[in-house]
Design a protein around this motif. Structure first.
Motif, PDB file in Angstrom:
ATOM      1  N   TYR A  56     -42.661  -9.688  11.015  1.00  0.00           N
ATOM      2  CA  TYR A  56     -42.832  -8.604  11.971  1.00  0.00           C
ATOM      3  C   TYR A  56     -41.542  -8.227  12.699  1.00  0.00           C
ATOM      4  CZ  TYR A  56     -47.924  -9.284  11.548  1.00  0.00           C
ATOM      5  OH  TYR A  56     -49.214  -9.387  11.086  1.00  0.00           O
ATOM      6  N   ALA A  57     -40.664  -9.202  12.913  1.00  0.00           N
ATOM      7  CA  ALA A  57     -39.503  -8.915  13.764  1.00  0.00           C
ATOM      8  C   ALA A  57     -38.224  -9.613  13.332  1.00  0.00           C
ATOM      9  CB  ALA A  57     -39.823  -9.316  15.214  1.00  0.00           C
ATOM     10  N   GLY A  58     -38.244 -10.316  12.207  1.00  0.00           N
ATOM     11  CA  GLY A  58     -37.062 -11.066  11.802  1.00  0.00           C
ATOM     12  C   GLY A  58     -36.422 -10.590  10.523  1.00  0.00           C
ATOM     13  N   ARG A  59     -36.813  -9.425  10.016  1.00  0.00           N
ATOM     14  CA  ARG A  59     -36.279  -8.914   8.755  1.00  0.00           C
ATOM     15  C   ARG A  59     -36.377  -7.395   8.753  1.00  0.00           C
ATOM     16  NH1 ARG A  59     -40.111  -9.705   3.683  1.00  0.00           N
ATOM     17  NH2 ARG A  59     -38.886  -7.889   3.116  1.00  0.00           N
ATOM     18  N   GLY A  60     -35.779  -6.780   7.742  1.00  0.00           N
ATOM     19  CA  GLY A  60     -35.884  -5.336   7.569  1.00  0.00           C
ATOM     20  C   GLY A  60     -36.967  -5.002   6.561  1.00  0.00           C
ATOM     21  N   SER A  70     -35.331  -0.311  13.047  1.00  0.00           N
ATOM     22  CA  SER A  70     -35.105  -1.718  12.735  1.00  0.00           C
ATOM     23  C   SER A  70     -35.715  -2.630  13.797  1.00  0.00           C
ATOM     24  CB  SER A  70     -33.606  -1.998  12.639  1.00  0.00           C
ATOM     25  OG  SER A  70     -33.364  -3.386  12.528  1.00  0.00           O
ATOM     26  N   PRO A  71     -36.395  -3.706  13.385  1.00  0.00           N
ATOM     27  CA  PRO A  71     -36.876  -4.681  14.376  1.00  0.00           C
ATOM     28  C   PRO A  71     -35.755  -5.261  15.232  1.00  0.00           C
ATOM     29  CG  PRO A  71     -37.922  -5.053  12.256  1.00  0.00           C
ATOM     30  CD  PRO A  71     -36.838  -4.036  12.031  1.00  0.00           C
ATOM     31  N   ALA A  72     -34.535  -5.248  14.719  1.00  0.00           N
ATOM     32  CA  ALA A  72     -33.405  -5.741  15.511  1.00  0.00           C
ATOM     33  C   ALA A  72     -33.175  -4.864  16.738  1.00  0.00           C
ATOM     34  CB  ALA A  72     -32.149  -5.785  14.652  1.00  0.00           C
ATOM     35  N   HIS A  73     -33.555  -3.597  16.662  1.00  0.00           N
ATOM     36  CA  HIS A  73     -33.456  -2.714  17.820  1.00  0.00           C
ATOM     37  C   HIS A  73     -34.665  -2.861  18.734  1.00  0.00           C
ATOM     38  CE1 HIS A  73     -30.840  -0.043  15.008  1.00  0.00           C
ATOM     39  NE2 HIS A  73     -30.127  -0.989  15.590  1.00  0.00           N
TER      40      HIS A  73
END
Length: 389
Positions: A56-60, A70-73
């Motif tokens: 859910y939040a650790g990859r693209g 992007s989950p990184a954002h």
């Protein structure tokens, strides 16, 4: 990854003539306390939540489409931590080694096969059909596979057959199936003894290392050098659970498996810092996560968590497998609906998505697994109507 019953305290086996350690030193442990290793149930759910955090939040990939970026954002602080959640798979494999050795000990080959098939397939079939149906809805942005490929997926053999996967996580089930086959042929079929299990662990460790050096695809497929040490480490931990902490060969099995396992984990997940990569994982943290996974299973094996006899952990263990099956692909749909359509903030969407996937897992367990698993097991092995492990 599977969810068999985790029974503490195995019955005393017949004398094992092949055991390399003297019988006066290595004895079967007769444990009191809870009838299930409930802490291991909880650890399985923790590993599943790690994997969900990664997806859910650790990859693209497709999850970025669900978030609208992007989950990184979306999670600038948490995303680098969620990137380590993929190591939950390795922890699953350690637990699987422990549980399969436990549940296969003293069973006939037919009973073992019946237990594995009846445990894996009902929820898996339901997940395949559910994801296919949801992806076929006109307002869902993700593409469903053609009917032929969906039908192939029902066999759980889509990877060796070259078909596309309906469930992204099913590659781990293919690894589990190969482990089951090796264990069934080498341990269950001739009859589980301590000596035979130790020989299996040693032989598989050496064969996997040779397969790695040979660069032969067929050997890699059968012996799984990258994942073998985690299954083998789990088996070694079960030997410690069964025979006690004074078993030096079991400790050696666990130690060698940990050493090789952390090597493969770092080799597979570490890369040099790069501006184009979604995330950067520290080799030291990868080793630390693998170490903590081994240590937690070891603590359960040695009875350090016998106090954790909470009934809700049994429920958690029962939900782990169906949650693992459905959380990724259906999670994309739920994240998109909650975050982009309804406008919920990211840090509310994430836990709510996990909660909804756990609810769906409970429905699958209650209305698919509970009625179908015992029926399928009796159909395969009508002579033994025992509790599913």
């Amino acid at each position: 990854m599977t969810t068999p019953q985790l029974t503490a305290g195995a019955p005393a086996p017949a004398p094992d003539r092949g055991a390399p350690a003297p019988q006066p030193v290595i004895r079967v442990r007769s444990r009191g306390g809870p009838s299930r290793l409930r802490a291991l149930d909880g650890l399985r759910l923790l590993a599943a939540l790690m994997v969900a955090g990664y997806h859910y939040a650790g990859r693209g990939g497709e999850i970025a489409q669900a978030w609208g970026g992007s989950p990184a954002h979306q999670f600038p602080t948490a995303a680098p931590l969620f990137a380590y959640g993929c190591l939950g798979v390795q922890i699953f494999f350690v637990i699987s080694g422990f549980v399969i050795c436990l549940s296969g000990w003293g069973r006939s080959l037919r009973a073992f096969v019946a237990g594995r098939i009846s445990r894996l397939y009902p929820a898996y079939w339901a997940a395949i059909l559910l994801v296919t149906a949801v992806f076929a809805l006109p307002w869902v942005a993700y593409k469903a596979l053609p009917p032929s490929e969906v039908l192939t997926n029902l066999t759980m053999l889509q990877q060796p057959l070259g078909a596309h996967r309906v469930l992204g996580v099913c590659w781990t089930l293919w690894a589990e199936m190969r482990f089951y086959a090796l264990f069934a042929l080498c341990v269950v079929l001739p009859g589980a003894t301590r000596g035979r299990v130790v020989l299996f662990c040693a032989g598989w460790t050496l064969a996997a290392a040779l397969a790695q050096a040979a660069h032969e695809p067929f050997l890699d497929t059968v012996l799984m050098p990258e994942y073998a040490p985690f299954f083998i480490g789990g088996i070694g931990l079960y030997l410690l659970h069964r025979y006690g902490a004074r078993d030096p060969i079991a400790w050696a099995t666990v130690l060698v498996s940990w050493l090789i396992g952390q090597h493969h984990a770092v080799a597979g997940l570490w890369h040099a810092p790069s501006a184009t990569a979604f995330s950067y994982r520290s080799a030291a943290v990868i080793v630390a996560v693998v170490t903590v996974g081994f240590a937690l299973v070891a603590a359960v094996a040695l009875g350090r968590f016998r106090w954790a006899d909470w009934r809700w952990l049994t429920v958690a263990g029962a939900l782990t497998y169906p949650f693992y099956l459905v959380h990724e692909h259906l999670g994309w749909v739920v994240v998109g609906a909650l975050h982009r359509t309804l406008g919920l903030p990211s840090y509310a969407t994430l836990p709510l998505t996990v909660g909804l996937m756990l609810l769906l897992a409970w429905l699958l367990h209650r209305f698919v697994e509970r009625p179908l698993t015992p029926r399928l097991k009796r159909a395969i092995d009508p002579r033994r109507a025992e509790t599913v492990r």
